[in-house]
Design an enzyme around this catalytic site. Structure first.
Site, short mmCIF file in Angstrom:
data_model
loop_
_atom_site.label_atom_id
_atom_site.label_comp_id
_atom_site.label_asym_id
_atom_site.label_seq_id
_atom_site.Cartn_x
_atom_site.Cartn_y
_atom_site.Cartn_z
N THR A 167 0.84 -1.20 0.00
CA THR A 167 0.00 0.00 0.00
C THR A 167 0.87 1.25 0.00
OG1 THR A 167 -1.76 -1.13 1.15
CG2 THR A 167 -1.66 1.23 1.49
N ARG A 195 -14.09 -7.19 -0.75
CA ARG A 195 -13.43 -6.99 0.54
C ARG A 195 -12.87 -5.56 0.62
NH1 ARG A 195 -7.86 -5.52 1.99
NH2 ARG A 195 -7.50 -6.30 4.07
N VAL A 196 -13.10 -4.91 1.74
CA VAL A 196 -12.52 -3.59 1.98
C VAL A 196 -11.66 -3.69 3.23
CG1 VAL A 196 -12.97 -1.17 2.47
CG2 VAL A 196 -14.50 -2.43 0.94
N GLY A 197 -10.42 -3.24 3.11
CA GLY A 197 -9.51 -3.27 4.26
C GLY A 197 -9.53 -1.96 5.02
N GLY A 219 -0.39 -2.45 6.07
CA GLY A 219 -0.25 -3.73 6.77
C GLY A 219 -1.55 -4.53 6.70
N1 ASP Z 1 -3.76 -2.37 4.55
C1 ASP Z 1 -3.97 -2.87 3.22
C2 ASP Z 1 -5.22 -3.70 3.21
O1 ASP Z 1 -5.44 -4.44 4.13
C3 ASP Z 1 -2.83 -3.65 2.68
C4 ASP Z 1 -1.48 -3.00 2.88
O2 ASP Z 1 -1.33 -2.05 3.58
O3 ASP Z 1 -0.53 -3.45 2.25
O4 ASP Z 1 -5.95 -3.62 2.26
#
Ligand code: ASP
Length: 311
Positions: A167, A195-197, A219
């Site tokens: 990210t 899916r939403v992070g 993360g």
């Molecule tokens: N935080 C992002 C997610 O879970 C992934 C990442 O930060 O690399 O979508």
């Protein structure tokens, strides 16, 4: 006041062979943002310019070259937040936009709502002058190959050079003291469609409050959400200097910005056993960063105007 800028290209197990590309990407992002900020431009323009460079670079998991979802499609999320008004613009599950941060900005500036998803977000983007691309245009050959291997076998980091996450984020303060933070991501590899992070969620993957500072996280999203990590880090910035790893005293030699960053990641590890990292600027422009992954790509502009990048 002096402008300030910090960027990241994700906290993950960055393999040796990708380190230079990650550092170079962060350097280019700083150059793009700083060319605006150092000439008196706005923090909003600076963060957007920095993020766009990172989105366009396939070494990072945002925009072109993002991880593919279970259906083999790129699905992007982005957010930008204004520290003065506490207003955010966020977009999620975008499949036809090259630079998701541009959509987030349009939502920040022109939408009565703070978050739009999927087809509705794309329609809004189009209505506000952002060209839509074909979903295929966002898929890099490397990610398609990785996805095929995951599909034939099962999802595994080794198919991505250990590259699970990457990210991108930026936080900037301009000469007028305006503070903006932004995050953009393709999410996790082989995620379920829809899916939403944490990344586009206000307070989770990004937060900005001019009274305290601005944060962008990276993360394992499902863990970061549990502790609302970006808002938590901003709240830690409000508190007095307290050192996590050693007793608080002047000999600690760590800035309060750096302490807040470490405390937030410490909490992530302790309460969720998750991995991740974050970058931040406190309201005076002091940078902080922390991660509990093997590596994180990041960079900031030093007080002498030099670019400091690291992996
Ligand atoms: N935080 C992002 C997610 O879970 C992934 C990442 O930060 O690399 O979508």
């Amino acid at each position: 006041m002096n402008p300030a800028l910090i960027v990241h290209g994700g906290a993950w197990d960055i393999p040796e062979e990708a380190m230079e590309a990650c550092k170079a990407g962060c350097h280019r992002a700083l150059a793009a943002g700083w060319s605006i900020l150092s000439r008196g431009g706005s923090a909003l323009d600076g963060t957007e310019a920095a993020i766009m460079v990172l989105e366009d670079d396939p070494v990072f998991d945002a925009g072109y070259g993002s991880h593919l979802n279970l259906d083999g499609r790129v699905e992007c999320d982005a957010i930008v937040m204004n520290g003065a008004t506490l207003r955010a613009g966020a977009a999620s599950a975008l499949q036809r936009v090259k630079n998701p941060i541009q959509v987030a900005r349009k939502i920040l500036e022109h939408c009565p709502h703070m978050m739009l998803v999927a087809e509705g977000a794309e329609r809004f983007a189009k209505e506000h002058g952002i060209a839509l691309c074909s979903p295929e245009d966002l898929v890099s050959e490397a990610e398609r190959e990785a996805w095929m291997k995951c599909k034939q076998d099962k999802h595994a980091p080794m198919f991505h050079r250990g590259h699970e996450q990457g990210t991108v984020g930026a936080v900037a303060i301009d000469r007028n003291g305006n503070l903006f933070a932004a995050t953009s991501t393709g999410g996790t590899c082989c995620k379920l469609p829809g899916r939403v992070g944490d990344s586009p969620l206000i307070g989770c993957g990004c937060y900005a409050d001019s009274e305290a500072g601005g944060v962008s996280c990276t993360g394992y999203g499902e863990a970061i959400m549990k502790i609302v990590m970006a808002k938590t880090a901003v709240d830690l910035l409000r508190q007095s200097e307290t050192c996590v790893d050693s007793p608080a005293d002047a000999s600690c030699g760590v800035s309060s910005a750096q302490l807040a960053a470490r405390q937030a990641v410490h909490l992530l590890a302790r309460r969720t056993h998750g991995t991740g990292g974050l970058i931040l600027l406190d309201r005076n422009g002091n940078p902080g960063f922390a991660f509990n992954t093997p590596r994180m790509a990041y960079g900031y502009v030093g007080f002498d105007g030099n670019f400091i990048t690291a992996v």
